[in-house]
Design a protein around this motif. Structure first.
Motif, PDB file in Angstrom:
ATOM      1  N   GLU A  53      32.355  -7.852  53.065  1.00 25.97           N
ATOM      2  CA  GLU A  53      32.635  -7.101  54.311  1.00 25.97           C
ATOM      3  C   GLU A  53      33.675  -6.116  54.452  1.00 25.97           C
ATOM      4  O   GLU A  53      33.978  -5.668  55.064  1.00 25.97           O
ATOM      5  CB  GLU A  53      32.768  -8.051  55.248  1.00 25.97           C
ATOM      6  CG  GLU A  53      31.550  -9.197  55.464  1.00 25.97           C
ATOM      7  CD  GLU A  53      30.163  -8.434  55.364  1.00 25.97           C
ATOM      8  OE1 GLU A  53      29.757  -7.824  56.443  1.00 25.97           O
ATOM      9  OE2 GLU A  53      29.764  -8.665  54.544  1.00 25.97           O
ATOM     10  N   ILE A  54      34.311  -5.965  53.046  1.00 24.27           N
ATOM     11  CA  ILE A  54      35.575  -5.051  52.896  1.00 24.27           C
ATOM     12  C   ILE A  54      35.217  -3.989  52.098  1.00 24.27           C
ATOM     13  O   ILE A  54      35.099  -3.949  50.971  1.00 24.27           O
ATOM     14  CB  ILE A  54      36.857  -6.000  52.341  1.00 24.27           C
ATOM     15  CG1 ILE A  54      37.164  -7.230  53.073  1.00 24.27           C
ATOM     16  CG2 ILE A  54      38.174  -4.976  52.307  1.00 24.27           C
ATOM     17  CD1 ILE A  54      37.373  -7.126  54.408  1.00 24.27           C
ATOM     18  N   TYR A  55      34.797  -2.954  52.732  1.00 20.93           N
ATOM     19  CA  TYR A  55      34.048  -1.599  51.918  1.00 20.93           C
ATOM     20  C   TYR A  55      34.699  -0.497  52.841  1.00 20.93           C
ATOM     21  O   TYR A  55      35.072  -0.578  54.148  1.00 20.93           O
ATOM     22  CB  TYR A  55      32.631  -1.807  51.765  1.00 20.93           C
ATOM     23  CG  TYR A  55      32.036  -1.835  53.159  1.00 20.93           C
ATOM     24  CD1 TYR A  55      31.552  -1.107  53.899  1.00 20.93           C
ATOM     25  CD2 TYR A  55      31.429  -3.339  53.534  1.00 20.93           C
ATOM     26  CE1 TYR A  55      30.705  -1.432  55.045  1.00 20.93           C
ATOM     27  CE2 TYR A  55      30.740  -3.464  54.652  1.00 20.93           C
ATOM     28  CZ  TYR A  55      30.424  -2.529  55.547  1.00 20.93           C
ATOM     29  OH  TYR A  55      29.836  -2.868  56.621  1.00 20.93           O
ATOM     30  N   ARG A  56      34.798   0.834  52.027  1.00 18.58           N
ATOM     31  CA  ARG A  56      34.972   1.821  52.740  1.00 18.58           C
ATOM     32  C   ARG A  56      34.212   2.751  53.624  1.00 18.58           C
ATOM     33  O   ARG A  56      34.506   3.140  54.375  1.00 18.58           O
ATOM     34  CB  ARG A  56      35.622   2.913  51.517  1.00 18.58           C
ATOM     35  CG  ARG A  56      36.425   2.191  50.254  1.00 18.58           C
ATOM     36  CD  ARG A  56      37.990   2.256  50.852  1.00 18.58           C
ATOM     37  NE  ARG A  56      38.287   0.887  51.273  1.00 18.58           N
ATOM     38  CZ  ARG A  56      38.549  -0.077  50.785  1.00 18.58           C
ATOM     39  NH1 ARG A  56      38.343  -0.126  49.271  1.00 18.58           N
ATOM     40  NH2 ARG A  56      38.425  -1.297  51.158  1.00 18.58           N
ATOM     41  N   ASP A  57      33.070   2.723  53.015  1.00 18.38           N
ATOM     42  CA  ASP A  57      31.832   3.668  53.596  1.00 18.38           C
ATOM     43  C   ASP A  57      31.096   2.802  54.661  1.00 18.38           C
ATOM     44  O   ASP A  57      30.279   2.233  54.471  1.00 18.38           O
ATOM     45  CB  ASP A  57      31.182   4.390  52.855  1.00 18.38           C
ATOM     46  CG  ASP A  57      30.072   5.281  53.361  1.00 18.38           C
ATOM     47  OD1 ASP A  57      29.927   5.351  54.608  1.00 18.38           O
ATOM     48  OD2 ASP A  57      29.306   5.936  52.570  1.00 18.38           O
ATOM     49  N   GLU A  58      31.324   2.986  55.973  1.00 16.53           N
ATOM     50  CA  GLU A  58      30.473   2.196  57.011  1.00 16.53           C
ATOM     51  C   GLU A  58      29.001   2.353  56.986  1.00 16.53           C
ATOM     52  O   GLU A  58      28.437   1.528  57.384  1.00 16.53           O
ATOM     53  CB  GLU A  58      30.856   2.606  58.490  1.00 16.53           C
ATOM     54  CG  GLU A  58      32.389   2.002  58.913  1.00 16.53           C
ATOM     55  CD  GLU A  58      32.561   0.562  59.131  1.00 16.53           C
ATOM     56  OE1 GLU A  58      31.482  -0.086  59.577  1.00 16.53           O
ATOM     57  OE2 GLU A  58      33.449  -0.066  58.578  1.00 16.53           O
ATOM     58  N   THR A  59      28.801   3.455  56.359  1.00 19.26           N
ATOM     59  CA  THR A  59      27.163   3.656  56.312  1.00 19.26           C
ATOM     60  C   THR A  59      26.425   3.100  55.036  1.00 19.26           C
ATOM     61  O   THR A  59      25.147   3.038  54.808  1.00 19.26           O
ATOM     62  CB  THR A  59      26.882   5.104  56.524  1.00 19.26           C
ATOM     63  OG1 THR A  59      27.252   5.580  55.056  1.00 19.26           O
ATOM     64  CG2 THR A  59      27.373   5.757  57.379  1.00 19.26           C
TER      65      THR A  59
ATOM     66  N   ARG B  56      38.877  -0.959  59.252  1.00 22.51           N
ATOM     67  CA  ARG B  56      39.494   0.328  59.623  1.00 22.51           C
ATOM     68  C   ARG B  56      40.860   0.373  59.145  1.00 22.51           C
ATOM     69  O   ARG B  56      41.335   1.350  58.818  1.00 22.51           O
ATOM     70  CB  ARG B  56      39.352   0.704  61.095  1.00 22.51           C
ATOM     71  CG  ARG B  56      39.797   1.734  61.612  1.00 22.51           C
ATOM     72  CD  ARG B  56      40.069   1.851  63.235  1.00 22.51           C
ATOM     73  NE  ARG B  56      41.049   1.138  63.526  1.00 22.51           N
ATOM     74  CZ  ARG B  56      42.163   1.154  63.472  1.00 22.51           C
ATOM     75  NH1 ARG B  56      42.825   2.062  63.109  1.00 22.51           N
ATOM     76  NH2 ARG B  56      43.202   0.476  64.005  1.00 22.51           N
ATOM     77  N   LEU B  57      41.357  -0.813  59.239  1.00 24.12           N
ATOM     78  CA  LEU B  57      42.748  -1.045  58.720  1.00 24.12           C
ATOM     79  C   LEU B  57      43.027  -0.821  57.559  1.00 24.12           C
ATOM     80  O   LEU B  57      43.932  -0.062  56.880  1.00 24.12           O
ATOM     81  CB  LEU B  57      43.293  -2.405  59.258  1.00 24.12           C
ATOM     82  CG  LEU B  57      43.774  -2.579  60.821  1.00 24.12           C
ATOM     83  CD1 LEU B  57      44.113  -3.969  61.054  1.00 24.12           C
ATOM     84  CD2 LEU B  57      44.903  -1.740  61.222  1.00 24.12           C
ATOM     85  N   TYR B  58      41.994  -1.422  56.466  1.00 27.08           N
ATOM     86  CA  TYR B  58      42.269  -1.186  55.083  1.00 27.08           C
ATOM     87  C   TYR B  58      41.797   0.311  54.695  1.00 27.08           C
ATOM     88  O   TYR B  58      42.794   0.959  53.905  1.00 27.08           O
ATOM     89  CB  TYR B  58      41.178  -2.042  54.350  1.00 27.08           C
ATOM     90  CG  TYR B  58      41.627  -3.667  54.321  1.00 27.08           C
ATOM     91  CD1 TYR B  58      42.483  -3.871  53.878  1.00 27.08           C
ATOM     92  CD2 TYR B  58      40.763  -4.513  55.092  1.00 27.08           C
ATOM     93  CE1 TYR B  58      43.333  -5.219  53.931  1.00 27.08           C
ATOM     94  CE2 TYR B  58      41.174  -5.705  54.883  1.00 27.08           C
ATOM     95  CZ  TYR B  58      42.463  -6.223  54.341  1.00 27.08           C
ATOM     96  OH  TYR B  58      42.933  -7.535  54.309  1.00 27.08           O
ATOM     97  N   ARG B  59      41.232   0.951  55.509  1.00 24.43           N
ATOM     98  CA  ARG B  59      40.835   2.653  55.035  1.00 24.43           C
ATOM     99  C   ARG B  59      41.876   3.280  55.613  1.00 24.43           C
ATOM    100  O   ARG B  59      42.395   4.145  54.657  1.00 24.43           O
ATOM    101  CB  ARG B  59      39.733   2.938  56.055  1.00 24.43           C
ATOM    102  CG  ARG B  59      38.708   3.641  55.316  1.00 24.43           C
ATOM    103  CD  ARG B  59      37.457   4.177  56.150  1.00 24.43           C
ATOM    104  NE  ARG B  59      36.548   3.011  56.472  1.00 24.43           N
ATOM    105  CZ  ARG B  59      36.077   2.409  57.451  1.00 24.43           C
ATOM    106  NH1 ARG B  59      36.590   2.906  58.648  1.00 24.43           N
ATOM    107  NH2 ARG B  59      35.268   1.672  57.424  1.00 24.43           N
ATOM    108  N   GLU B  60      42.721   2.739  56.721  1.00 20.89           N
ATOM    109  CA  GLU B  60      43.796   3.572  56.951  1.00 20.89           C
ATOM    110  C   GLU B  60      45.028   3.386  55.582  1.00 20.89           C
ATOM    111  O   GLU B  60      45.582   4.386  55.294  1.00 20.89           O
ATOM    112  CB  GLU B  60      44.336   3.094  58.321  1.00 20.89           C
ATOM    113  CG  GLU B  60      45.447   3.788  58.948  1.00 20.89           C
ATOM    114  CD  GLU B  60      45.839   3.182  60.221  1.00 20.89           C
ATOM    115  OE1 GLU B  60      46.954   2.914  60.349  1.00 20.89           O
ATOM    116  OE2 GLU B  60      45.294   2.380  60.829  1.00 20.89           O
TER     117      GLU B  60
END
Ligand SMILES: Cc1ncc(COP(=O)(O)O)c(C=O)c1O
Length: 399
Positions: A212-218, A303-307
């Motif tokens: 569940e920890i990934y960069r691309d929401e799509t 979102r926080l990890y992406r940030e």
């Protein structure tokens, strides 16, 4: 005592402690630990609320099979998340709660390895999560390390393994997204693993605790059950997957996950667990139910990890080559001498990272972790940015 205990290797953090022993970082610089993969985002409050509301259950022994409500919720989550046909994951015999995937992964190997067959082997990626190796050694199997080559997207080359090794293989560990590389195994890769498992009759244990920890929401990472289902393996023959709330919901202290897959494997595993006495406490299960039902907090977590990746990666690219990983929350950086880098960074900048050699084993091609460090982006955005600034200063100063 069991002589196999002597074959266990020191845990990476023990080796890190020895490496940093006696080092004195600048007193005025706050310590920023980026070594342990322990999520530190604030978990959603409803998990603690459900936990405390369930404390009246302390008077009952939990059952190994777990609460029917939790099994139903996790089976439904798997179907939703991996696009499986409704009803294809049977809550009664295809899911079992575990006290975090670490416990589940370890215990599963003890139940799965058959030492009456000659030269039992457990195959695993290299670098890897050290529990795979310890579990194999204690079960009496030989760990076989499959190097994750950066030129192959950090995925072990399954076709480079010879037939004799596959014939000894009783269990293949996969980890996607991978720790420490963050590499995601595509569907075709998982399909190939399943073909080999059918041909050589071994179990595929897919550690999906970072799914569940990934960069691309799509583009969420695919899972093993998804591929098995699509290939027509209706009861997920030879497959088990491990999922956890630790990373998904930032509750590593809750110790809650589940294992799912082939009901014949789970029946044997359940029997093993009954004797091992590792049933998940009822209050933990009650707290886990709402966590698997909610995706809003998980999207916020991503979102926080992406940030953090967005802030840190461009800074580090000023001095190092940095690949942005598809999943998990690590950077797997090439730095030269990894032990010297980790010690120097601690001594000069009070930032802790893990030397790559501690996370991998020597094979015929060397140690695939050599020359790298693992950086966990688990601290706050501010601390991660401050750590990146110090890493840049450290690299510039050491040139
Ligand atoms: C690859 C991998 N698997 C499993 C685990 C264990 O997670 P937990 O036991 O908290 O579910 C970790 C923890 O860092 C991990 O990195």
């Amino acid at each position: 005592m069991n002589p196999r205990l002597a074959s266990l290797r020191p845990y990476p953090f023990e080796r890190l402690r020895s490496l940093l022993d006696g080092a004195t970082p600048p007193a005025g610089l706050k310590h920023i630990p980026l070594s342990i993969g322990e999520p530190r985002h604030t978990p959603p409050p409803f998990i603690a609320e459900a936990l405390t509301a369930a404390l009246s259950s302390l008077g009952s022994y939990p059952l190994t099979i777990g609460l029917p409500e939790l099994r139903t919720v996790t089976a439904a989550w798997l179907e939703r998340r991996f696009g499986l046909t409704a009803g294809s994951v049977r809550p009664d015999d295809m899911v079992l709660p575990v006290n975090g995937t670490r416990e589940g992964l370890f215990a599963f190997v003890q139940a799965a390895v058959d030492t009456t067959r000659a030269r039992a082997a457990v195959l695993m990626p290299n670098p890897f999560y050290q529990i795979y190796e310890g579990a194999a050694l204690l079960a009496g199997a030989e760990p076989v390390y499959l190097d994750c080559d950066p030129l192959a997207g950090y995925l072990p080359d399954l076709d480079a393994v010879d037939a004799a090794t596959w014939n000894r293989c009783q269990l293949l560990f996969l980890c996607s997204p991978g720790n420490p590389t963050g590499a995601v195994m595509p569907e075709a890769y998982l399909r190939r693993a399943l073909e080999l498992a059918s041909r050589h009759d071994f179990v595929v244990a897919s550690d999906e605790c970072y799914s569940e920890i990934y960069r691309d929401e799509t583009a969420p990472p695919p899972g093993l059950l998804q591929v098995a289902g699509a290939a027509g393996h209706g009861t997920f023959e030879r497959c088990v997957v491990f999922h956890s709330l630790s990373k998904r919901s930032s509750v590593p202290g809750l110790r809650s996950g589940f294992v799912a897959g082939d009901p014949s494997l789970l029946a044997a595993f359940r029997l093993y667990r009954t004797y091992h006495g590792c049933a998940v406490p009822v209050h933990t299960q009650m707290a886990s139910i709402p966590a698997w039902q909610d995706e809003v907090h998980v999207r916020e977590n991503r979102r926080l990890y992406r940030e953090k990746f967005a802030a840190v990666v461009p800074m580090l690219r000023e001095v190092l080559e940095v690949d942005l990983p598809s999943g998990a929350f690590y950077l797997w950086l090439e730095v030269g001498d990894d032990e010297a880098f980790a010690r120097g960074l601690f001594v000069e900048q009070h930032v802790t990272v893990v030397p790559g050699t501690y996370l991998a084993r020597e094979t015929a091609r060397g140690n695939p972790g050599r020359g790298r460090v693992r950086i966990s982006l688990v601290a706050s955005v501010e601390d991660c940015v401050e750590a990146a600034r110090r890493i840049v200063a450290f690299v510039k100063a050491s040139r």
